[in-house]
Design a protein around this motif. Structure first.
Motif, PDB file in Angstrom:
ATOM      1  N   ASN A   1       0.826  -1.217   0.000  1.00 41.28           N
ATOM      2  CA  ASN A   1       0.000   0.000   0.000  1.00 41.28           C
ATOM      3  C   ASN A   1       0.857   1.263   0.000  1.00 41.28           C
ATOM      4  N   GLU A   2       1.969   1.226   0.756  1.00 40.76           N
ATOM      5  CA  GLU A   2       2.896   2.369   0.757  1.00 40.76           C
ATOM      6  C   GLU A   2       3.490   2.574  -0.637  1.00 40.76           C
ATOM      7  N   MET A   3       3.761   1.485  -1.304  1.00 38.59           N
ATOM      8  CA  MET A   3       4.308   1.554  -2.660  1.00 38.59           C
ATOM      9  C   MET A   3       3.326   2.251  -3.602  1.00 38.59           C
ATOM     10  N   ILE A   4       2.063   1.876  -3.508  1.00 38.75           N
ATOM     11  CA  ILE A   4       1.026   2.489  -4.358  1.00 38.75           C
ATOM     12  C   ILE A   4       0.924   3.983  -4.060  1.00 38.75           C
ATOM     13  N   LEU A   5       0.918   4.329  -2.764  1.00 33.42           N
ATOM     14  CA  LEU A   5       0.781   5.740  -2.369  1.00 33.42           C
ATOM     15  C   LEU A   5       1.998   6.561  -2.784  1.00 33.42           C
ATOM     16  N   SER A   6       3.171   5.907  -2.886  1.00 30.17           N
ATOM     17  CA  SER A   6       4.383   6.639  -3.272  1.00 30.17           C
ATOM     18  C   SER A   6       4.393   7.005  -4.751  1.00 30.17           C
ATOM     19  N   GLY A   7       3.479   6.393  -5.505  1.00 27.39           N
ATOM     20  CA  GLY A   7       3.435   6.659  -6.940  1.00 27.39           C
ATOM     21  C   GLY A   7       4.275   5.700  -7.757  1.00 27.39           C
ATOM     22  N   GLU A   8       4.966   4.764  -7.088  1.00 27.15           N
ATOM     23  CA  GLU A   8       5.780   3.789  -7.807  1.00 27.15           C
ATOM     24  C   GLU A   8       4.879   2.777  -8.512  1.00 27.15           C
ATOM     25  N   GLN A   9       5.160   2.512  -9.776  1.00 28.14           N
ATOM     26  CA  GLN A   9       4.345   1.596 -10.568  1.00 28.14           C
ATOM     27  C   GLN A   9       4.655   0.142 -10.201  1.00 28.14           C
ATOM     28  N   SER A  10       3.627  -0.598  -9.810  1.00 22.91           N
ATOM     29  CA  SER A  10       3.817  -2.018  -9.508  1.00 22.91           C
ATOM     30  C   SER A  10       4.032  -2.777 -10.815  1.00 22.91           C
ATOM     31  N   ASN A  11       4.873  -3.815 -10.773  1.00 24.03           N
ATOM     32  CA  ASN A  11       5.082  -4.629 -11.963  1.00 24.03           C
ATOM     33  C   ASN A  11       4.591  -6.052 -11.707  1.00 24.03           C
ATOM     34  N   LYS A  12       4.838  -6.931 -12.677  1.00 26.47           N
ATOM     35  CA  LYS A  12       4.342  -8.303 -12.578  1.00 26.47           C
ATOM     36  C   LYS A  12       4.933  -9.021 -11.366  1.00 26.47           C
ATOM     37  N   SER A  13       6.196  -8.749 -11.075  1.00 26.92           N
ATOM     38  CA  SER A  13       6.847  -9.385  -9.936  1.00 26.92           C
ATOM     39  C   SER A  13       6.165  -8.994  -8.629  1.00 26.92           C
ATOM     40  N   THR A  14       5.770  -7.724  -8.524  1.00 26.74           N
ATOM     41  CA  THR A  14       5.081  -7.247  -7.318  1.00 26.74           C
ATOM     42  C   THR A  14       3.799  -8.030  -7.104  1.00 26.74           C
ATOM     43  N   PHE A  15       2.999  -8.103  -8.151  1.00 29.20           N
ATOM     44  CA  PHE A  15       1.702  -8.767  -8.024  1.00 29.20           C
ATOM     45  C   PHE A  15       1.848 -10.261  -7.782  1.00 29.20           C
ATOM     46  N   SER A  16       2.850 -10.888  -8.389  1.00 31.49           N
ATOM     47  CA  SER A  16       3.079 -12.315  -8.137  1.00 31.49           C
ATOM     48  C   SER A  16       3.356 -12.557  -6.658  1.00 31.49           C
ATOM     49  N   SER A  17       4.170 -11.688  -6.060  1.00 33.70           N
ATOM     50  CA  SER A  17       4.498 -11.831  -4.639  1.00 33.70           C
ATOM     51  C   SER A  17       3.280 -11.605  -3.758  1.00 33.70           C
ATOM     52  N   VAL A  18       2.529 -10.541  -4.048  1.00 36.41           N
ATOM     53  CA  VAL A  18       1.381 -10.206  -3.204  1.00 36.41           C
ATOM     54  C   VAL A  18       0.280 -11.246  -3.370  1.00 36.41           C
TER      55      VAL A  18
END
Length: 651
Positions: A360-377
């Motif tokens: 959630n902090e990553m999303i709020l920071s404006g950093e774009q999530s990638n495929k690796s992020t979503f695979s982990s979550v």
């Protein structure tokens, strides 16, 4: 004879101009040129090509427009210099003017022009140039053929590149390295290695290409072996080669050999190369030595984001999340790999609530999530059996356009299956445009574990019938699980006996244990006992536990006691067998024996794993352990339980 007047030597002056350009004294080179009382073709060519080499394109073109000579060397130097500066379009313009002026190109000209066509990605233009190459008779020139091979490879015309290579009467190390690159880039390492072994001459680049791709492809032993062979052949590795072999050693956790290379790197003066040092950080951390990894990290004077990420990942891999978080907060320019490193660390240590907080902090920071992020979550969602969070992530995946990615689809299939939403899992799986073996494994396993054993087996048979996927050991484990849970023992035994003969897979301890479990669940206790006795290796504890469980189900107390003794010999620190035996005695009303088993467990220091459960309320995960009152609201929860108990008693 060299012309001389007033002490002026034309050849010496040309050499001085060239030397000053090589030394980076471009202004001095221009001064010498401007003061020359006489200039020849060499003077103009040396200055213009020198200016282009130094990136001073405007100045070079100013002189080019004023030079009085029209010769192939000056035109070629200008075209090559423009290509070198990434100005391929402008280079082609000069080439057209050259043809219009009546100057015939040479092989060096065409080498640069073909490279320009490749940089522009214009296959049609390249074909036109090829016509000119044939017209001027340079199609068999080595440098031109090499450039045509590289051009076609760059544009993806692999077959044509290979045909040009095959018809070349003469080949050099550049020719072989280009075709080697082709197979390396397409991931065909077997063919790449065949080409590499056939090369009559190799250079540092050829060796580095193979070592690098072996390392990147997970063939770490091959990368290290080839590196040693390179050294024995007398080649000097470049920085890329050192970085690749250190990465391979990191994957192998070969710390001592990595330390030897670290010492050698320091000795030969490569101690400031950032890529080598990032690989060294990775080596120490993957070997569990984060202390030395941090020393290497701190010694890097100018750290880029890759260095920071390597150290954060190192701490995360070793479960040092406090250190990882502290260092993460210091990263001056975070990227999505920085965030993913921390998120993955939390997930690997089962700290799922912190993983979601960081996401959630990553999303709020404006950093774009990638495929690796979503695979982990999504993996965290599956572990927590959190369908609500999983569906939220699925919506994000669709919004970002990742839904057609095979790895993302597989993660979604696994998440929905683990959360018990098998229909959604099926829907995602059926909608996947490409299915690899991991996707088939996730769906077959998901169906089996959710009680759809027959459908799991049907899907396995469909995979064999309609796809090119060869069953792997995990798929077959899922097949055994399905056969076990729907009573198809003979079918399961058929697949087990086909493992080596049909699928070429040698059964592991887990496969044997699965068969024991399958036979035991079906009540075929004698067969299970015979099967476990005939194993080609020492049965794992879980195999005996599976047989013991079957004894409990079918009331075979005599065999259960025999197995329990065996378990006590094999795994005095494992609680599974003792707990099962205790349950058998309890179901038979033998409470004294139950007491004796538990006393034996206490004497031997064997502890049963504590029960654990969690619940998600308003996007917050609450974790509970048996006999644990550390939760902030444990007293309120206890009061509610008392109330419920009293209500049930009244009812």
């Amino acid at each position: 004879m060299v012309k001389e007047f007033n002490g002026f030597n034309l050849v010496a002056h040309n050499c001085l101009i060239n030397a000053n350009v090589d030394w980076g004294n471009v202004s001095e080179a221009r001064r010498l040129f401007d003061e020359m009382p006489e200039r020849n073709e060499v003077s103009w060519t040396v200055l213009i090509s020198g200016l282009l080499r130094c990136g001073r394109v405007d100045e070079a073109m100013w002189y080019f427009g004023r030079n009085p000579f029209q010769n192939v060397f000056l035109w070629t130097a200008t075209i090559s210099g423009l290509v070198h500066n990434g100005l391929s379009y402008e280079a082609m313009g000069v080439f057209v003017k050259m043809l219009a002026s009546g100057v015939a190109p040479n092989d060096v000209t065409f080498t640069s022009v073909v490279r320009a066509c490749g940089d522009l990605g214009d296959f049609g233009l390249g074909k036109s140039v090829l016509v000119l190459i044939v017209k001027f008779g340079f199609e068999d020139k080595l440098s031109v053929s090499n450039s045509l091979v590289s051009f076609n490879l760059k544009l993806g015309n692999i077959d044509l590149a290979r045909r040009i290579f095959n018809r070349m009467e003469e080949r050099d190390v550049v020719s072989w390295t280009a075709i080697l690159d082709m197979y390396v880039d397409t991931g065909d390492l077997i063919e790449a290695r065949r080409i590499f072994d056939e090369m009559p001459e190799r250079n540092e680049i050829s060796w580095s290409v193979m070592i690098s791709r072996y390392s990147q492809g997970g063939y770490s032993k091959e990368a290290v072996s080839l590196f040693h062979e390179m050294i024995q052949c007398g080649f000097i590795p470049n920085t890329s080669c050192y970085s690749s072999v250190i990465s391979a050693l990191a994957s192998l956790k070969a710390l001592q050999e990595g330390k030897n290379i670290h010492g050698h790197v320091l000795k030969i003066g490569m101690d400031r190369d950032i890529f080598i040092f990032c690989s060294l950080v990775d080596l120490y951390c993957k070997s569990g030595n984060t202390k030395d990894g941090r020393l290497v990290f701190d010694s890097i004077l100018e750290k880029n984001v890759v260095c920071w990420n390597s150290m954060v990942t190192g701490y995360s891999l070793n479960g040092q999340l406090a250190e990882a978080k502290e260092l993460f907060n210091q990263i001056p320019n975070k990227n999505n790999i920085s965030w993913n490193s921390l998120i993955t660390g939390y997930i690997e240590t089962e700290n799922f609530d912190r993983a979601f907080e960081t996401f959630n902090e990553m999303i709020l920071s404006g950093e774009q999530s990638n495929k690796s992020t979503f695979s982990s979550v999504l993996k965290a969602c599956a572990s927590l059996v959190s369908l609500e969070k999983g569906e939220y992530m699925h919506a994000k995946v669709v919004k970002l356009g990742f839904q057609n990615d095979v790895f993302m689809g597989t993660a979604l299939v696994d998440m929905y299956a683990k959360t018990g939403h098998i229909e959604s899992s099926r829907k995602v799986f059926n909608g996947m445009l490409i299915k690899n073996e991991i996707a088939w494994t996730a769906m077959i396993q998901g169906l089996a574990e959710n009680g759809f054993a027959e459908e799991s087996l049907s899907l396995f048979e469909e995979m064999e019938r309609t796809s090119t996927i060869t069953p792997n050991d995990l798929i077959l484990l899922s097949v055994f699980f399905a056969c076990s849970h729907c009573g198809l023992v003979d079918k399961g035994l058929f697949y087990f006996n086909s493992m080596e003969k049909v699928y070429g897979i040698k059964p592991s301890e887990r496969h044997y244990t699965s068969v024991v479990d399958m036979l035991s669940r079906a009540g075929r206790i004698s067969e299970a006992e015979m099967f476990i006795t005939d194993m080609p290796f020492e049965p794992e504890v879980n195999a005996w536990a599976a047989l013991l469980s079957g004894c409990k189900t079918y009331g075979n107390e005599k065999l259960a006691e025999k197995i329990a003794k065996k378990l006590s010999e094999l795994a005095e620190t494992k609680s599974g067998g003792y707990v099962l035996l205790s349950n058998i005695y309890a179901s038979s009303g033998r409470w004294l024996d139950v007491s004796n088993i538990r006393k034996m467990m206490q004497e031997k220091g064997v502890k049963k794993s504590r029960g654990c459960s969690w619940i998600e309320v308003r996007n917050r995960i609450h974790l509970f352990l048996s006999q644990d009152d550390s939760h902030a609201q444990s007293s309120e929860i206890g009061e509610v339980l008392k109330l419920l108990n009293s209500e049930m008693v009244i009812l």
